[in-house]
Design an enzyme around this catalytic site. Structure first.
Site, PDB file in Angstrom:
ATOM      1  N   LYS A 139      42.481  30.131  41.237  1.00 23.13           N
ATOM      2  CA  LYS A 139      43.362  29.252  41.999  1.00 23.13           C
ATOM      3  C   LYS A 139      44.707  29.905  42.298  1.00 23.13           C
ATOM      4  O   LYS A 139      45.366  29.554  43.274  1.00 23.13           O
ATOM      5  CB  LYS A 139      43.567  27.937  41.250  1.00 23.13           C
ATOM      6  N   ARG A 155      43.007  22.910  34.695  1.00 23.32           N
ATOM      7  CA  ARG A 155      44.216  23.528  35.207  1.00 23.32           C
ATOM      8  C   ARG A 155      45.467  22.845  34.661  1.00 23.32           C
ATOM      9  O   ARG A 155      45.434  21.700  34.225  1.00 23.32           O
ATOM     10  CB  ARG A 155      44.234  23.462  36.739  1.00 23.32           C
ATOM     11  N   ASP A 176      34.096  26.564  47.868  1.00 20.33           N
ATOM     12  CA  ASP A 176      35.407  26.058  47.452  1.00 20.33           C
ATOM     13  C   ASP A 176      36.586  26.464  48.336  1.00 20.33           C
ATOM     14  O   ASP A 176      37.468  25.656  48.573  1.00 20.33           O
ATOM     15  CB  ASP A 176      35.694  26.508  46.021  1.00 20.33           C
ATOM     16  N   SER A 221      38.396  18.817  43.561  1.00 18.07           N
ATOM     17  CA  SER A 221      37.381  19.005  42.528  1.00 18.07           C
ATOM     18  C   SER A 221      36.767  17.661  42.149  1.00 18.07           C
ATOM     19  O   SER A 221      37.479  16.673  41.954  1.00 18.07           O
ATOM     20  CB  SER A 221      38.009  19.651  41.292  1.00 18.07           C
ATOM     21  N   HIS A 232      40.739  24.168  51.443  1.00 17.66           N
ATOM     22  CA  HIS A 232      40.096  23.851  50.168  1.00 17.66           C
ATOM     23  C   HIS A 232      38.806  23.118  50.515  1.00 17.66           C
ATOM     24  O   HIS A 232      38.756  21.888  50.544  1.00 17.66           O
ATOM     25  CB  HIS A 232      41.021  22.988  49.317  1.00 17.66           C
ATOM     26  N   ARG A 238      31.727  23.853  33.143  1.00 19.23           N
ATOM     27  CA  ARG A 238      31.400  24.537  34.393  1.00 19.23           C
ATOM     28  C   ARG A 238      30.555  25.780  34.165  1.00 19.23           C
ATOM     29  O   ARG A 238      30.449  26.280  33.049  1.00 19.23           O
ATOM     30  CB  ARG A 238      32.695  24.949  35.121  1.00 19.23           C
ATOM     31  N   LYS A 246      32.021  19.039  46.777  1.00 22.74           N
ATOM     32  CA  LYS A 246      32.009  20.212  47.660  1.00 22.74           C
ATOM     33  C   LYS A 246      30.852  21.152  47.333  1.00 22.74           C
ATOM     34  O   LYS A 246      30.112  21.574  48.214  1.00 22.74           O
ATOM     35  CB  LYS A 246      33.329  20.988  47.553  1.00 22.74           C
ATOM     36  N   THR A 247      30.729  21.487  46.052  1.00 25.15           N
ATOM     37  CA  THR A 247      29.685  22.437  45.659  1.00 25.15           C
ATOM     38  C   THR A 247      28.300  21.828  45.830  1.00 25.15           C
ATOM     39  O   THR A 247      27.391  22.436  46.403  1.00 25.15           O
ATOM     40  CB  THR A 247      29.892  22.877  44.195  1.00 25.15           C
TER      41      THR A 247
END
Length: 538
Positions: free
Chosen positions: A204, A64, A262, A243, A223, A328, A247-248
């Protein structure tokens, strides 16, 4: 040349032409996965991989560009935007940007997906995403919620996202920072993205949009990832984190039902996923550690982004980060076998705040009081890991309030107040989990063992950790278990000072981190209540 609907389904009363966007080449509306992939291959945007995946590189932008995000500063949002965190753009600059971008688009082919942001029909947002790249259309079709085919006949977009990577902004003319731009205009209900091929900007931007709109409805945008116990949505857990904090990985527990990985909302009805898919990091991904996510990298339509692969066999190299550490895969939620069919859960019973501590100071798990939870939520301490943003090549300690400052248009206190009120109303046990370093700081210590983190989370979620013996951490005041029954987690791992070879070195590092917390939290002093203030001053 006028717009040409070549395939797919669209409400003919709400085409791009009716929105005032004319002069384009072919416009492809709501193509399904095989057709989007066919177009992407025809246009040379990537290659077909094993199992029918789509292999793509995003060029120089592999993460990003948060410094290039702008919000149009108009009277309607002047008093509600957190301007210290969101770069302003003048209405005149945006108008010039829109005119120049749509002129640039003339004669070029574009792909349109009409999608929902939000699994709860009562709170979802109808979003139209217009992309120059066919594979971006595939990506966002995975990441947002797909309407039923007959719903497209009456679909009317509330907001429109236009993404044209080949367009280069003019900072002077468009009132932006660089040739790359992500500009949000709440009055015109438009988001414009230019100068970057990184697909994550698409999702996003919608998350940022929901983060602004939902608090007005009393909904907490988060988030976070989320899951619930099998057959029991009331037993829901949410995992806040930036990130790279897990989380995932941690929400994809085969023993629980995945709600999402997410972005979620917490309404008076419970928890709901904003998205329809997952965007998982694949660096060092293995079938042994994360079998469900690993298997998605060989399933039809999965977008494989910025991974090195064998040019003949298309075999992926999960260890080669020469393109980026932020490689990713993007896939629909149903590719995870234990994913919820509704993507809706109950009110969170457990709230986990994930942090990747590069200092090696924080314990692997700690139990928080509501006031401590608010302190750590507003602090949002973690380390930016390599690749998630441009220029980040190794972990950098950072404070990202609400565990998502780059996506927060409003002041942190607005989200903090929502979380405080919902915890008070519905009740939840709050935990801080460190997935970062142990036995020393980054460069000396090692990453927290994933098996230990999973075991500790299992104990927290099934309630057995409530019965453990706890000590009070002298640096932060939270409770840390000293022993976990029916677990292989060694006691020494629960006390980070003991994992260091030099205890005094740990003390110096801890004092440094405590001072950083205190300095950062000073900005919230005038907004917090006495309970949180007591936590802040120790």
């Amino acid at each position: 040349m006028t717009d040409a609907v070549t395939r797919g389904r669209v409400n003919t009363n709400h085409t791009l032409e009716t929105q005032g966007i004319t002069g384009l080449g072919e416009v492809y509306y709501n193509l399904i996965e095989p057709d989007v992939i066919t177009q992407a291959l025809r246009r040379g945007e990537g290659e077909l991989g094993q199992g029918g995946t789509f292999l793509v590189s995003t060029g120089k932008f592999t993460g990003r560009s948060p410094n290039d995000k702008h919000v149009v500063r108009s009277p309607s949002v002047e008093d509600t935007i957190w301007w210290d965190n969101n770069r302003p753009m003048s209405p005149e600059g945006f108008d010039a940007l829109y005119n120049d971008m749509t002129a640039h688009m003339a004669g070029r082919d574009y792909f349109v997906q009409d999608l929902f942001g939000g699994a709860d029909p009562a709170h979802r947002l109808d979003v139209r995403v217009v992309t120059e790249l066919a594979w971006h259309s595939l990506f966002i079709r995975h990441m947002l919620r797909r309407p039923e085919r007959d719903e497209l006949d009456s679909f009317v977009p509330e907001f429109t996202v236009i993404n044209s990577p080949s367009f280069q902004a003019d900072p002077k003319k468009h009132d932006c920072r660089s040739e790359t731009v992500i500009a949000m205009n709440f009055d015109r209900k438009l988001i414009l993205i230019g100068g970057t091929e990184y697909a994550g900007e698409n999702k996003k931007s919608v998350f940022t949009l929901l983060n602004y709109l939902l608090p007005e409805k009393g909904i907490m945008p988060m988030h976070c990832s989320a899951n619930h116990a099998p057959g029991n949505p009331v037993d829901t857990a949410v995992f806040f984190g930036l990130s790279g904090t897990g989380k995932t990985t941690l929400s994809a527990d085969p023993e629980r039902v995945l709600i999402g990985d997410d972005e979620h909302g917490w309404s008076d009805r419970g928890t709901f996923n904003f998205e329809g898919g997952c965007y998982a990091k694949t660096i060092n991904l293995s079938r042994d550690a994360e079998p469900e996510i690993y298997d998605t990298t060989q399933k039809f339509g999965t977008v494989i982004e910025n991974m090195v692969y064998d040019p003949e066999t298309k075999e992926l190299d999960f260890d080669d980060d020469s393109l980026t550490a932020n490689m990713r895969c993007a896939y629909p939620l149903e590719y995870i076998s234990n994913a919820s069919s509704t993507a809706i859960g109950g009110h969170p019973k457990n709230i986990i705040m994930l942090t990747c501590d590069a200092f090696g100071v924080l314990p692997p798990i700690a139990r928080l009081t509501p006031a401590q939870a608010m302190y750590h939520f507003l602090s949002g301490f973690t380390a930016k890991v390599a690749g998630t943003e441009r220029g980040v090549t190794e972990p950098q300690p950072t404070f990202s309030t609400c565990f998502g400052a780059p996506f927060m248009p409003r002041r942190p206190e607005a989200y903090g107040a929502l979380l405080r009120d919902k915890i008070a109303k519905h009740g939840a046990t709050c935990w801080l989990v460190n997935t970062g370093w142990t036995g020393g700081a980054y460069g000396t210590g090692s990453r927290m063992p994933i098996k230990a983190t999973r075991a500790l989370l299992t104990s927290a979620l099934d309630g057995s950790l409530e019965d453990a013996d706890y000590r009070k951490d002298k640096n932060f005041g939270f409770e840390v278990p000293t022993h976990v029954k029916a677990s292989t987690v060694p006691d020494i791992l629960l006390d980070p000072r003991r994992t260091w070879d030099d205890g005094e070195a740990y003390d110096r590092q801890a004092a440094k981190l405590v001072a950083m917390f205190a300095e950062n939290f000073g900005q919230y002093e005038s907004y917090i209540d006495d309970d949180i203030r007591a936590v802040a001053i120790g």
